[in-house]
Design a protein around this motif. Sequence first.
Motif, PDB file in Angstrom:
ATOM      1  N   VAL A 141     -18.729 -52.821  24.310  1.00  0.00           N
ATOM      2  CA  VAL A 141     -19.367 -53.061  25.603  1.00  0.00           C
ATOM      3  C   VAL A 141     -20.855 -52.732  25.466  1.00  0.00           C
ATOM      4  O   VAL A 141     -21.252 -51.970  24.575  1.00  0.00           O
ATOM      5  N   ASP A 142     -21.663 -53.315  26.328  1.00  0.00           N
ATOM      6  CA  ASP A 142     -23.113 -53.135  26.260  1.00  0.00           C
ATOM      7  C   ASP A 142     -23.611 -52.016  27.167  1.00  0.00           C
ATOM      8  O   ASP A 142     -24.604 -51.351  26.866  1.00  0.00           O
ATOM      9  N   VAL A 143     -22.955 -51.840  28.300  1.00  0.00           N
ATOM     10  CA  VAL A 143     -23.344 -50.794  29.238  1.00  0.00           C
ATOM     11  C   VAL A 143     -22.068 -50.251  29.872  1.00  0.00           C
ATOM     12  O   VAL A 143     -21.104 -50.989  30.092  1.00  0.00           O
ATOM     13  N   GLY A 144     -22.041 -48.940  30.099  1.00  0.00           N
ATOM     14  CA  GLY A 144     -20.856 -48.316  30.675  1.00  0.00           C
ATOM     15  C   GLY A 144     -21.207 -47.463  31.877  1.00  0.00           C
ATOM     16  O   GLY A 144     -22.287 -46.871  31.942  1.00  0.00           O
ATOM     17  N   PHE A 145     -20.276 -47.407  32.828  1.00  0.00           N
ATOM     18  CA  PHE A 145     -20.466 -46.596  34.035  1.00  0.00           C
ATOM     19  C   PHE A 145     -19.402 -45.499  34.069  1.00  0.00           C
ATOM     20  O   PHE A 145     -18.205 -45.777  34.086  1.00  0.00           O
ATOM     21  N   PHE A 146     -19.886 -44.244  34.079  1.00  0.00           N
ATOM     22  CA  PHE A 146     -19.028 -43.068  34.013  1.00  0.00           C
ATOM     23  C   PHE A 146     -19.135 -42.276  35.316  1.00  0.00           C
ATOM     24  O   PHE A 146     -20.037 -42.491  36.122  1.00  0.00           O
ATOM     25  N   ARG A 147     -18.210 -41.313  35.461  1.00  0.00           N
ATOM     26  CA  ARG A 147     -18.371 -40.276  36.479  1.00  0.00           C
ATOM     27  C   ARG A 147     -18.292 -38.949  35.738  1.00  0.00           C
ATOM     28  O   ARG A 147     -17.264 -38.623  35.146  1.00  0.00           O
ATOM     29  N   LEU A 148     -19.389 -38.196  35.751  1.00  0.00           N
ATOM     30  CA  LEU A 148     -19.483 -36.974  34.961  1.00  0.00           C
ATOM     31  C   LEU A 148     -20.092 -35.854  35.792  1.00  0.00           C
ATOM     32  O   LEU A 148     -20.852 -36.105  36.739  1.00  0.00           O
ATOM     33  N   ASP A 149     -19.769 -34.626  35.410  1.00  0.00           N
ATOM     34  CA  ASP A 149     -20.478 -33.508  36.025  1.00  0.00           C
ATOM     35  C   ASP A 149     -21.827 -33.364  35.354  1.00  0.00           C
ATOM     36  O   ASP A 149     -22.043 -33.853  34.229  1.00  0.00           O
ATOM     37  N   ALA A 150     -22.746 -32.701  36.008  1.00  0.00           N
ATOM     38  CA  ALA A 150     -24.141 -32.645  35.545  1.00  0.00           C
ATOM     39  C   ALA A 150     -24.282 -31.999  34.172  1.00  0.00           C
ATOM     40  O   ALA A 150     -25.216 -32.305  33.431  1.00  0.00           O
ATOM     41  N   SER A 151     -23.358 -31.109  33.811  1.00  0.00           N
ATOM     42  CA  SER A 151     -23.458 -30.411  32.526  1.00  0.00           C
ATOM     43  C   SER A 151     -22.437 -30.920  31.517  1.00  0.00           C
ATOM     44  O   SER A 151     -22.075 -30.214  30.584  1.00  0.00           O
ATOM     45  N   SER A 152     -21.974 -32.147  31.693  1.00  0.00           N
ATOM     46  CA  SER A 152     -20.919 -32.684  30.829  1.00  0.00           C
ATOM     47  C   SER A 152     -21.319 -32.610  29.359  1.00  0.00           C
ATOM     48  O   SER A 152     -22.432 -32.965  28.967  1.00  0.00           O
ATOM     49  N   ALA A 153     -20.360 -32.171  28.533  1.00  0.00           N
ATOM     50  CA  ALA A 153     -20.595 -32.107  27.087  1.00  0.00           C
ATOM     51  C   ALA A 153     -20.786 -33.500  26.503  1.00  0.00           C
ATOM     52  O   ALA A 153     -21.371 -33.656  25.430  1.00  0.00           O
ATOM     53  N   LEU A 154     -20.298 -34.506  27.213  1.00  0.00           N
ATOM     54  CA  LEU A 154     -20.412 -35.877  26.714  1.00  0.00           C
ATOM     55  C   LEU A 154     -21.871 -36.291  26.573  1.00  0.00           C
ATOM     56  O   LEU A 154     -22.227 -37.065  25.689  1.00  0.00           O
ATOM     57  N   LEU A 155     -22.726 -35.757  27.432  1.00  0.00           N
ATOM     58  CA  LEU A 155     -24.142 -36.109  27.381  1.00  0.00           C
ATOM     59  C   LEU A 155     -24.779 -35.637  26.078  1.00  0.00           C
ATOM     60  O   LEU A 155     -25.643 -36.314  25.523  1.00  0.00           O
ATOM     61  N   GLU A 156     -24.355 -34.471  25.591  1.00  0.00           N
ATOM     62  CA  GLU A 156     -24.908 -33.922  24.351  1.00  0.00           C
ATOM     63  C   GLU A 156     -24.191 -34.468  23.123  1.00  0.00           C
ATOM     64  O   GLU A 156     -24.750 -34.507  22.032  1.00  0.00           O
ATOM     65  N   ALA A 157     -22.936 -34.906  23.315  1.00  0.00           N
ATOM     66  CA  ALA A 157     -22.119 -35.331  22.177  1.00  0.00           C
ATOM     67  C   ALA A 157     -22.344 -36.787  21.788  1.00  0.00           C
ATOM     68  O   ALA A 157     -21.726 -37.274  20.850  1.00  0.00           O
TER      69      ALA A 157
END
Length: 299
Positions: A141-157
């Motif tokens: 996919v080219d762009v994805g829409f998530f629902r995350l908390d502000a400190s989600s580890a996914l942002l750093e990972a």
Amino acid sequence: MENRQLRYFVAVAETLHFGRAAERLHLAQPSLSHQILALEHELGVSLLRRTKRRVELTAAGERLLDEAYKILEQTDRAVALARQAGRGEIGSLRVGFLSSVAYGNLPRLLRAFQERSPGIHLELRELTTPDLQRALETGEVDVGFFRLDASSALLEATPGLSWQRMQRDPYVIALPEDHPLAARPAIALGALAQERFVLFPRRLNPGLHDLITRHCREAGFEPRITQEATLMQTLIALVAAGLGVTFAPTSMQVLRLEGVCYRPLEAPGIEAFEMAAWRRDDDSPALQAFREMLRELAT
């Protein structure tokens, strides 16, 4: 044979006059004559009969004129399509999203993009958080829409992804309409200590799951999760069936199931954000056009 030579030939064939054709082409007449002679030499046939008084097409010239129109039209179309694709006006964009995000900002964004770029075909895929992350990183996919908390580890990972925060989405409590707490305008988290919870599995969104659990622990209790479901819509349906209560994004309140009501949480509440993500190294013009629209709408 070059397209330029075909265009020169078409100009002469349409005017049947080297002088007028040269004027149309903004070209010196001797240069035009030289190019036509070079074309005839390359093809090995005479395309024009020249006399002192007139210029006429030969049989070979008439046939070449018919084909030249088709070739030049196709060439012009190819150039136009390439330029449109380069400007992000045509092409395709593969959009991945969580099912719950479809109840938030996503429909408005997709509608706005289709109105702005009707030549870009949207391919939509509904995925879970782990599958969406994987699909983005592998280029599915080219762009994805998530629902995350502000400190989600996914942002750093995910160092290969760029993120843009789209919308703050506080969580509310979905509970049966006949529940004793439904009479309250807002519910303190501690008041839910004895409730049965229906919730999504932690593997689907560890960050949000841990955020909910942490808030419950801070309120003095461990959430008793008696049922799990993948989709937010299913969780709401389980609440309607009287199997428990659940935490739901504010945007999910548009899902009105009989027997279910929504109540805000007293502060401090639980909140997440709708986030858009794309690969940092993706320079697709269609994606650039979509990102530009996101920036404008965010502004």
